[in-house]
Design an enzyme around this catalytic site. Sequence first.
Site, short mmCIF file in Angstrom:
data_model
loop_
_atom_site.label_atom_id
_atom_site.label_comp_id
_atom_site.label_asym_id
_atom_site.label_seq_id
_atom_site.Cartn_x
_atom_site.Cartn_y
_atom_site.Cartn_z
N TRP A 117 0.98 -1.26 -0.05
CA TRP A 117 -0.13 -0.05 -0.14
C TRP A 117 0.92 1.07 -0.08
CZ3 TRP A 117 -4.55 -1.99 -0.84
CH2 TRP A 117 -5.61 -1.12 -0.74
N ASP A 118 0.08 2.30 -0.12
CA ASP A 118 1.03 3.74 -0.08
C ASP A 118 1.82 3.76 1.22
OD1 ASP A 118 -1.22 4.29 1.29
OD2 ASP A 118 -1.47 5.93 -0.21
N TRP A 119 1.46 3.16 2.34
CA TRP A 119 2.01 3.23 3.70
C TRP A 119 2.97 2.03 4.07
CZ3 TRP A 119 -0.61 -0.51 5.68
CH2 TRP A 119 -1.86 -0.59 5.34
N ASN B 68 -14.10 0.81 1.15
CA ASN B 68 -13.48 2.04 1.21
C ASN B 68 -12.89 2.47 0.05
OD1 ASN B 68 -11.27 3.95 2.73
ND2 ASN B 68 -10.11 3.00 1.32
N GLU B 69 -13.76 3.63 -0.46
CA GLU B 69 -13.33 4.61 -1.44
C GLU B 69 -13.59 4.01 -2.70
OE1 GLU B 69 -9.83 7.28 0.57
OE2 GLU B 69 -9.34 5.80 -1.16
N GLU C 118 -11.75 10.87 6.97
CA GLU C 118 -10.13 10.45 6.50
C GLU C 118 -9.72 11.89 6.08
OE1 GLU C 118 -8.45 7.92 3.67
OE2 GLU C 118 -9.76 6.43 4.19
#
Length: 897
Positions: A197-199, A468-469, A565
């Site tokens: 993921w981006d994190w 989510n999203e 968020e």
Amino acid sequence: MKHILILVAIVSVNNVELQKIIGERSLDLSWHIENSNGTIRLENVSLPSGIYSALEEARVIQSIYDLKNDLSTKWVARESWTYWLDLPCEEQELNYEHVLLSLHGVDTFSNVYLNDQLLGATSNMFVRYHYDVKPILRKVCPADVRLRIELRSAVSEAATLAARYQQLPIVPECPPEVYHGECHMNVIRKMQASFSWDWGLAAPSMGLWKPVRLEYYNSAKLRDVTFALTEKGDYWNVRLGVYLETGTVVQSVEGTLSFNIVGLSGLAEQTIAVDQKSGENGELLVENVLKVPKQTVELWWPNGHGVQKLYDLRVQWEDELLPPSAPAEKVIRVGFRSIELVQDKTDDGLTFYFLVNNVPIFMKGSNWIPASILPEKSYDEDYVKYLLTAARDTHMNMLRIWGGGLYESDYFYQLADELGILIWHDLMFACSMYPADEAFLNNVALEVQQNVKRIQYHPSVALWATNNENEVALRQNWYGTQWKEDAYIEEYKQLYVNVVEAEILKIDKWRTVLISSPSNGDLSTLQNYIADNPQDPRYGDVHYYNYEDDGWDPNTYSGGRFISEYGYQSFPALSSWPTENFTVEDLSDLIDHRQHSPLRNEPIMVMIEKNLPMPAENSANYWRDLIYLSQLSQAMIVKTETEVYRSKRLEQGTMGALYWQLNDVWTAPSWSSIEYGGKYKILHYWMKQVFSESHVVASINRDKMMDLYLIRDTLGEDEHWTIRMYLQSWSSFEPVHEIIFDSTRVPENTVVKISNFNVYNYLERFNANPADHLLRIKLFSQNDTKLSENFLLLDKIKNAFPLPKNPTVEVTIVAMKCSVTTGKVTYSLMVNAKSPALFVYLDLAPTGNDGVKQCHFSDNGFLQFRPTVFVQLECVEVGCRSSLRATDVVVLAVNQL
């Protein structure tokens, strides 16, 4: 072999004594693991287990968290691995009607064998699988049997499955290149973040991440109990659903169920007769209603609004095979509370707020990602408790479990109940399109059924959101779906409306289900589940990220009904990175490798450059200073944004602020407020004040006037608060001037705006340069108790000229207190400064104190306008063997760089 015997009784049947046990045998010890060609073999592996952690413990690989080992260990996820166990066959188990092998969590694709007989296949890490093993055991007992679970690479399986969807590709097919991730995570039912993921890093583990049990019983097994409340006059109607299992067969079930809410003096007790047949899946639902007078129970409240009263609900099952002295029993802890997501019409849209026990409550909190990227480590109770307690202590009353992670452990929800932390619960779908073929939908249906039944009774669970999203991703064409938008929308509705929402509502009619987050709530439903603008601030919830405008400026933020968020990145502390034999270039390279945002470090750098003095790139302390400034900038941005949302409660109907994100899964640039391992960033320290139940917020509006807000979350009679503001020069401990707003009436649970003050005209009276001054603000109760404090910058810090240098901040350890019982040690630190120190930051240097972990200060990143400040440092330190010295405490300040 470890045994767990829940209930034991001896009864006589035809003069033959048989042991009648309703229980289970743990199979969590003495496993073996080997790869496909037998070149790697591990022994004496205990569960829970995953292949990365098992290989690391055996020293076959180094930790995936070290350096760039997420790349060097990619081969692990491409291998096939077999877990096997030789277990003694205990002949008395064959006397039971049902003997089942129960796999509570297999990650993810496997074939399961007992001896060489295939029991079945697994394809969903979120599902419990069970198999009738009595026929096999009957043939081989008393000889041992071998349980063998052959796991296949999730990376390879995902690629194979993705190829089936060529007509309508399941997008995105791969993550951005900077993720260093794996492709097609969205076609399999596995923790989505495990493919990167981006994190977070890619770590597509395999293994037995939850227990393996041999379950045996003669009658139905009492598996799950659901709980819901409705109010009827002076009574609570307690609606209970009891799920009985009869193995893998259809079976007539006769017996009695007894219900008792312990501590209610017999008012909530009942016994009912059961005479039903289980369904094709071997499951039987029995429903019942208890009537409880309201005056007999104490309400459960979210953190900051009252006590978290919980009651034991005891459910017992008896039939002719079970003597009265040994019924099957399940006990759950429940809370009496009402909760409603209110979406009423307004002049320009719909409200969106939570009404808890008939009180509208502003939700303050964060977003939760898994505690570990390795599922078998994610349920660690000590670390989960540490993180949830950190949230509670920061005045949070809600966490959002994000949809790319895991359904959390029973302990997680139990602790959330006890701490008063409401849970906004996504189902495990995030940032992708997903298949809608029959096999996938059936797989998902079972996942939803099992997890909602397990979690549903907890009073902390406030809401379900199916993904989510994904609504906004479809509407805004994030993944190039516009070419067949109608087809993708149809599959979206099949999955989330026809299956996920439908399955939730069969089990849980007590809570609202949102189809997505963000969404326009009821308006999204009216617009065929894909709103024209799912990010419309007049409806539902909003995810807001802005990397272009100045995040330190409150006028950047327009708000919304509920911001679920928002956030900004920073770097983990210097002490969290490798330092031994590490050059500046090495650290730069590692940080660059772990920065997964496609925007890279630019947003962090831009915000520092806009507001703070930038360290010179050739400086010996470049990364030390840059990391510190990044955390200060992140804290200022999230503080500013959160305070805008809290202050806009009356003006814009904003009723929730959940920043992204609470925790991390490795040491990397991210949006978190707590680093991987537990170290607080400056942001987390600041949020304790920002989320304070009584708070004062000051900001400069677009007209260059100061707006002043008083925020009160508590209930009760009107209070009268006093504000004292101090005009403070950066160069002196003594304030230039004091302004008092005396005895302002503040009703319960509201926001009061008390000033539109021309602060810059005020500065001119004292010939005060805005860049060289700030306002320190303190809030006091009617009896002169300090409730909160804050500050207001009057210009950018970088514009201060010259910024006073060298406040000479020093730390002394003045006391230490250790508790051997709790394993915690508390140090009292004296922080001395010769002149004002701007945003004093304390950290522990990596000096060999290996026994010290999960340390946090009582305050950090603070403005020091007194010569001496006392700060507490608390650490988990088993045995209290620390040799911590004052020289181990690193001190930074903006004007000491």
